[in-house]
Design an enzyme around this catalytic site. Structure first.
Site, PDB file in Angstrom:
ATOM      1  N   GLY A 193      54.238  20.439  63.286  1.00 13.98           N
ATOM      2  CA  GLY A 193      54.301  20.074  64.706  1.00 13.98           C
ATOM      3  C   GLY A 193      55.703  19.791  65.217  1.00 13.98           C
ATOM      4  N   GLY A 238      52.186  19.021  59.072  1.00 15.45           N
ATOM      5  CA  GLY A 238      53.643  18.998  59.122  1.00 15.45           C
ATOM      6  C   GLY A 238      54.375  19.994  59.992  1.00 15.45           C
ATOM      7  CB  CYS A 292      54.967  16.651  63.104  1.00 14.85           C
ATOM      8  SG  CYS A 292      54.544  16.420  61.399  1.00 14.85           S
TER       9      CYS A 292
END
Ligand code: 5GP
Length: 346
Positions: free
Chosen positions: A183, A181, A186
């Site tokens: 990123g 999570g 993301c």
């Protein structure tokens, strides 16, 4: 339902405290590290920073540019066998130390992996990458891959907690990719509510991995060179970067001109853009967990590399670490409620 109440930390929750040092110059700092990997027993040395296996980052062109500085590239999984052949013909022989072949866990993926390795048995690294490394199916896949490739260096992930790092190391992985999570493109935390602040994930997973003689790769969430330093300070053996290496000449994708300014497209590997490109759209039982963005074109990646490595050398001099290897031991994090001064930021 249960709540864990101890606070987990991200990069923006801390700074690294300076320490008395005898180093007189940044040029005295060595960023190279040597590892002997847990199962494959292969030896590696280089600068442990990796370009992510995204098709807008982990390209053959990126690998060529980064390997000059002994940095690593996880090559994305969408190159054809023919493209691999063409690249390997031009690559100097040392390139095999600085690239991994990426794969998912579908049967088509493992067939392609086998075909790439039979075409190029000299390749050394495998990157087994799934968004959620917690499934039993994934653990079994890692076991099978280890049986099939006893001498290759296997990187597997992603997970964020110690018990799963141990499980994957015991299943045969040498290096565990850590991050769910954080990123830049993301949206997992938005779509699912699942995640773990990256610095705490690094600290906890490094502890678990090092206890068994394995290593971790911190994957995602670095926005600036200081975050890379914090990831190493927290115990990461390697740091993987997506967004920080995107938007360059060597990144995949075309240059887009908007009002005379140049941009490059960058997208998550489970974004709608990526799924349309590679698998013909999003399956109707799942949501896209990635964004698509246009980022200003940044020219050759060489400048970014110098910026990151220069920053990291400077971190080492601030805490008196003459080698990157010593950075974790020399790091004291302080909890903070402010970061850098943004008055002149756009
Ligand atoms: P960054 O360095 O850009 O912050 O993070 C890069 C990492 O983000 C990649 O190595 C990968 O683990 C993760 N990532 C890439 N694409 C996606 C995506 O579409 N969805 C999610 N959840 N993560 C992604």
């Amino acid at each position: 339902m249960r709540i864990e109440t101890d606070l987990k930390l991200g990069f923006t929750d801390v700074m690294i405290r300076p320490k008395r040092s005898t180093l007189s110059s940044r040029s005295l700092v060595s960023l190279e590290r040597e590892f002997i990997f847990l199962h494959s027993k292969q030896k590696w040395s280089g600068v442990p920073i990796m370009a992510a296996n995204m098709d807008t980052v982990g390209t053959f062109e990126m690998a060529t540019a980064l390997a000059k500085h002994k940095l690593f590239t996880a090559i994305h999984k969408h190159y054809s066998l023919q493209k691999w052949k063409e690249f390997m013909q031009t690559a100097n022989e040392k390139i095999t130390d600085y690239i991994a072949v990426s794969s998912g866990i579908g049967s088509a993926d493992s067939k392609k992996l086998a075909a790439i390795f039979s075409q190029h048995p000299e390749l050394k690294f495998i990157c087994l990458d799934v968004a959620n490394g917690y499934s039993e199916h994934f653990v079994n896949f890692v076991k099978k891959t280890r049986e099939q490739y006893p001498d290759k260096i296997i990187m597997a992930g992603n997970v964020v907690t110690g018990e799963m790092v141990e499980e994957l190391l015991l299943a045969g992985a040498d290096l565990i990719k850590v991050g769910i999570g954080p990123g830049s493109v993301c949206t997992t935390r938005v779509k699912t509510g699942v995640g773990y602040p990256q610095l705490s994930a690094i600290i906890e997973c490094a502890d678990a991995a090092h206890g068994l003689g394995g290593q971790i790769v911190s994957d995602g969430g670095c926005k600036i060179p200081g975050d890379v330093a914090k990831a190493f300070g927290g115990g990461a053996d390697f740091v993987m970067l997506g967004g920080m290496f995107a938007g360059h000449t060597e990144s995949g994708g075309k240059i887009i001109e908007i009002n005379g300014e140049k941009f490059k497209q960058f997208y998550g590997m489970s974004s709608e853009t990526a799924m349309n490109k590679h698998v013909g759209g999003i399956a109707d039982y799942r949501a896209s967990e990635g964004k698509t963005v246009e980022i200003p074109f940044r020219g050759a990646v060489e400048n970014t590399v110098q910026d990151i490595l220069g920053g990291l050398r400077s971190t080492c001099t601030y805490v008196g670490a003459s080698r990157l290897k010593e950075l974790t031991k020399r790091t004291t994090f302080i909890r903070v409620q402010e970061q850098h001064n943004e008055i002149f930021s756009k």
